[in-house]
Design a protein around this motif. Structure first.
Motif, short mmCIF file in Angstrom:
data_model
loop_
_atom_site.label_atom_id
_atom_site.label_comp_id
_atom_site.label_asym_id
_atom_site.label_seq_id
_atom_site.Cartn_x
_atom_site.Cartn_y
_atom_site.Cartn_z
N PRO A 1 18.64 11.49 -15.55
CA PRO A 1 17.74 10.53 -14.90
C PRO A 1 17.81 10.62 -13.38
O PRO A 1 18.87 10.81 -12.80
CB PRO A 1 18.25 9.17 -15.39
N ASP A 2 16.65 10.53 -12.75
CA ASP A 2 16.55 10.42 -11.30
C ASP A 2 16.13 8.99 -11.00
O ASP A 2 14.99 8.59 -11.25
CB ASP A 2 15.51 11.42 -10.77
N ASN A 3 17.07 8.22 -10.47
CA ASN A 3 16.81 6.80 -10.27
C ASN A 3 16.19 6.48 -8.92
O ASN A 3 15.91 5.31 -8.63
CB ASN A 3 18.12 6.02 -10.44
N ARG A 4 15.97 7.49 -8.09
CA ARG A 4 15.42 7.21 -6.77
C ARG A 4 14.06 6.53 -6.81
O ARG A 4 13.81 5.59 -6.02
CB ARG A 4 15.35 8.50 -5.96
N PRO A 5 13.14 6.91 -7.71
CA PRO A 5 11.86 6.18 -7.75
C PRO A 5 12.02 4.71 -8.11
O PRO A 5 11.29 3.86 -7.58
CB PRO A 5 11.07 6.94 -8.81
N ARG A 6 12.96 4.40 -9.00
CA ARG A 6 13.19 2.99 -9.34
C ARG A 6 13.69 2.23 -8.12
O ARG A 6 13.21 1.12 -7.82
CB ARG A 6 14.22 2.91 -10.47
N ALA A 7 14.65 2.81 -7.43
CA ALA A 7 15.21 2.16 -6.24
C ALA A 7 14.16 2.04 -5.14
O ALA A 7 14.10 1.02 -4.44
CB ALA A 7 16.42 2.94 -5.74
N GLU A 8 13.33 3.06 -4.98
CA GLU A 8 12.30 3.03 -3.93
C GLU A 8 11.27 1.94 -4.20
O GLU A 8 10.84 1.24 -3.27
CB GLU A 8 11.62 4.39 -3.83
N ALA A 9 10.88 1.78 -5.46
CA ALA A 9 9.91 0.73 -5.78
C ALA A 9 10.47 -0.65 -5.45
O ALA A 9 9.78 -1.49 -4.86
CB ALA A 9 9.53 0.82 -7.27
N ALA A 10 11.72 -0.89 -5.82
CA ALA A 10 12.35 -2.18 -5.52
C ALA A 10 12.50 -2.38 -4.02
O ALA A 10 12.30 -3.48 -3.49
CB ALA A 10 13.69 -2.28 -6.23
N THR A 11 12.85 -1.32 -3.31
CA THR A 11 13.02 -1.41 -1.86
C THR A 11 11.71 -1.78 -1.18
O THR A 11 11.68 -2.61 -0.25
CB THR A 11 13.56 -0.09 -1.31
N ARG A 12 10.61 -1.17 -1.61
CA ARG A 12 9.32 -1.47 -0.99
C ARG A 12 8.94 -2.95 -1.19
O ARG A 12 8.38 -3.59 -0.30
CB ARG A 12 8.23 -0.59 -1.59
N VAL A 13 9.29 -3.49 -2.35
CA VAL A 13 9.01 -4.91 -2.58
C VAL A 13 9.91 -5.77 -1.71
O VAL A 13 9.46 -6.77 -1.14
CB VAL A 13 9.18 -5.25 -4.09
N ARG B 1 0.84 -1.20 0.00
CA ARG B 1 0.00 0.00 0.00
C ARG B 1 0.88 1.25 0.00
O ARG B 1 0.58 2.24 -0.69
CB ARG B 1 -0.95 -0.01 1.20
N HIS B 2 1.96 1.22 0.78
CA HIS B 2 2.91 2.33 0.77
C HIS B 2 3.50 2.52 -0.63
O HIS B 2 3.65 3.65 -1.10
CB HIS B 2 4.04 2.08 1.77
N LEU B 3 3.83 1.41 -1.27
CA LEU B 3 4.40 1.47 -2.62
C LEU B 3 3.42 2.10 -3.59
O LEU B 3 3.80 2.98 -4.38
CB LEU B 3 4.77 0.06 -3.09
N VAL B 4 2.16 1.71 -3.54
CA VAL B 4 1.17 2.25 -4.47
C VAL B 4 0.96 3.74 -4.23
O VAL B 4 0.88 4.53 -5.19
CB VAL B 4 -0.16 1.47 -4.34
N ARG B 5 0.88 4.15 -2.97
CA ARG B 5 0.72 5.58 -2.69
C ARG B 5 1.91 6.37 -3.22
O ARG B 5 1.74 7.43 -3.83
CB ARG B 5 0.55 5.80 -1.18
N TYR B 6 3.10 5.86 -2.97
CA TYR B 6 4.30 6.53 -3.46
C TYR B 6 4.30 6.60 -4.99
O TYR B 6 4.61 7.64 -5.58
CB TYR B 6 5.55 5.78 -2.97
N PHE B 7 3.93 5.51 -5.61
CA PHE B 7 3.91 5.45 -7.08
C PHE B 7 3.03 6.55 -7.66
O PHE B 7 3.42 7.23 -8.63
CB PHE B 7 3.43 4.07 -7.52
N HIS B 8 1.88 6.78 -7.10
CA HIS B 8 0.97 7.78 -7.65
C HIS B 8 1.49 9.21 -7.47
O HIS B 8 1.09 10.10 -8.21
CB HIS B 8 -0.43 7.61 -7.07
N THR B 9 2.37 9.43 -6.51
CA THR B 9 2.95 10.77 -6.37
C THR B 9 3.93 11.09 -7.50
O THR B 9 4.24 12.27 -7.72
CB THR B 9 3.70 10.93 -5.03
#
Length: 391
Positions: free
Chosen positions: A372-384, A37-45
């Motif tokens: 490129p800002d790779n933080r969103p990619r890393a954050e998505a993988a971290t949440r998983v 749920r945290h991942l999905v909320r973050y994704f939409h931002t």
């Protein structure tokens, strides 16, 4: 040489089919629902605000044969052009914009390299390509590769010493582009890592020479067709998410707003089919690709590689795949996670240790390319990764 159908083995010979992906709850995937749920909320931002990380994005994540997250956010087409004076996109009226859907195709950019690598390892499995063979044995007219003894392994591991790219888009004819590749010598020390688009481009020529078939056919017949990846293809893709308002001086060509044609200028100059870029795909199709590799090369009744050759592909330093790169894999890195990123805003990560996968597709270069800002990619993988720990 075994036939392609035999090499891809559609479940014949008594072999059991590998489970296909299905959509189910995080709990059924063995993942913590709170973390997701945290991942999905973050994704939409990521797609909100005046200057979002990307105008539009799609996220697919799961474990085993279960897709636990499949989300779309933002716009496939948001801008009409880029205004260099304002350093901002010229927005389309809301009614003229195109929303992102979960089945929206994206320009994969460098994720194409993974498919070229798999196509190469398929030939290694069949015995038609030697991993430590010299490229000159297959391409004797590529004089620089012959002179410097570049090997297939060096192309697959980015250790050939070739420079990152050549201005093929500035050449007036296909023969001129080919002559540049033929004559290009290593500029770095062979055996040391230098990421280069030229490696998969040379590998493309090797594959086409030994099989007598173009790369798009090899990828379709050997990977996407048997896996049922019906939305993955080279070439024109009219429904894809838009990319760049491509104009000099920030781009290398004057092509205007791009949608459904390859963003990479060299791949465009090469007709849209290139070893380093050119594929379009959806997040779900890429989840299938990840799942097949996590399952040892099988998906449903199809097998595209044997388990030993999947292991070869994903064993550090990786053949085409980046291994344990924390800058985009986050906390999934450190135990053999594999994946890649693409300049247009794409990424995928698969982690054999936890049987998880994360695909994040975005059009971050719409309407103009930027660092490129790779933080969103890393954050998505971290949440998983955290969802696995918390399950």
């Amino acid at each position: 040489m075994p036939s392609l159908e035999r090499a891809c083995d559609y479940g014949r010979g008594g072999e059991l089919s590998a489970p296909r992906l299905r959509t189910d709850t995080p709990e059924r995937a063995g993942l913590d629902p709170g973390e997701l749920r945290h991942l999905v909320r973050y994704f939409h931002t990521l797609t909100t605000g005046d200057r979002p990380w990307a105008p539009g994005a799609v996220l697919v994540a799961g474990r085993g044969p279960v897709i636990a997250v499949e989300e779309a956010s933002g716009w496939a087409v948001r801008y009409a052009s880029y205004d260099p004076e304002a350093d901002a996109g010229v927005e389309l009226p809301r009614e003229a914009r195109v929303p992102v859907r979960t089945d929206t195709p994206f320009d994969l950019a460098s994720l194409t390299k993974l498919f070229t690598a798999v196509a190469a390892v398929q030939q290694i499995e069949r015995g038609t390509l030697g991993i430590d063979a010299r490229v000159g044995a297959y391409l004797p007219d590529f004089t620089a590769a012959v002179t410097h003894g570049i090997t297939v392994r060096e192309l697959l591991t980015h250790t050939s010493g070739l420079r990152p790219e050549l201005p093929l888009h500035d050449c007036g004819a296909d023969e001129d582009r080919l002559n540049l590749l033929r004559a290009e010598p290593p500029v770095g020390v062979p055996g040391t890592y230098t990421y280069s688009d030229l490696n998969p481009l040379l590998l493309q020529h090797v594959l086409e020479r030994i099989t007598g078939r173009p790369l798009d056919v090899l990828v379709h017949d050997g990977i996407t067709r048997p896996l049922g990846m019906t939305s993955t293809r080279f070439g024109s893709c009219p429904g894809a998410a838009a990319t760049e308002d491509q104009r000099r001086p920030w781009a290398k060509a004057d092509r205007g707003m791009l949608r459904g044609v390859v963003h990479d200028e060299n791949a465009w100059a090469l007709g849209g089919v290139a070893g380093h870029a050119g594929l379009f795909s959806t997040a779900r199709d890429l989840a299938i690709f990840c799942r097949a590799l996590l399952a040892g090369g099988a998906y449903g009744p199809a097998r595209i590689l044997g388990p030993d050759f999947v292991e070869l592909l994903l064993t550090p330093p990786g053949l085409g795949f980046a291994i344990d790169q924390k800058w985009f894999m986050g906390e999934l890195a450190g135990r053999g996670a594999a994946g890649h990123t693409g300049f247009t805003g794409t990424s995928l990560v698969l982690d054999p240790a936890t049987d998880t996968f994360v695909v994040l597709l975005a059009n971050t270069v719409h309407p103009r390319r930027r660092p490129p800002d790779n933080r969103p990619r890393a954050e998505a993988a971290t949440r998983v990764a955290r969802a696995v720990r918390g399950a």
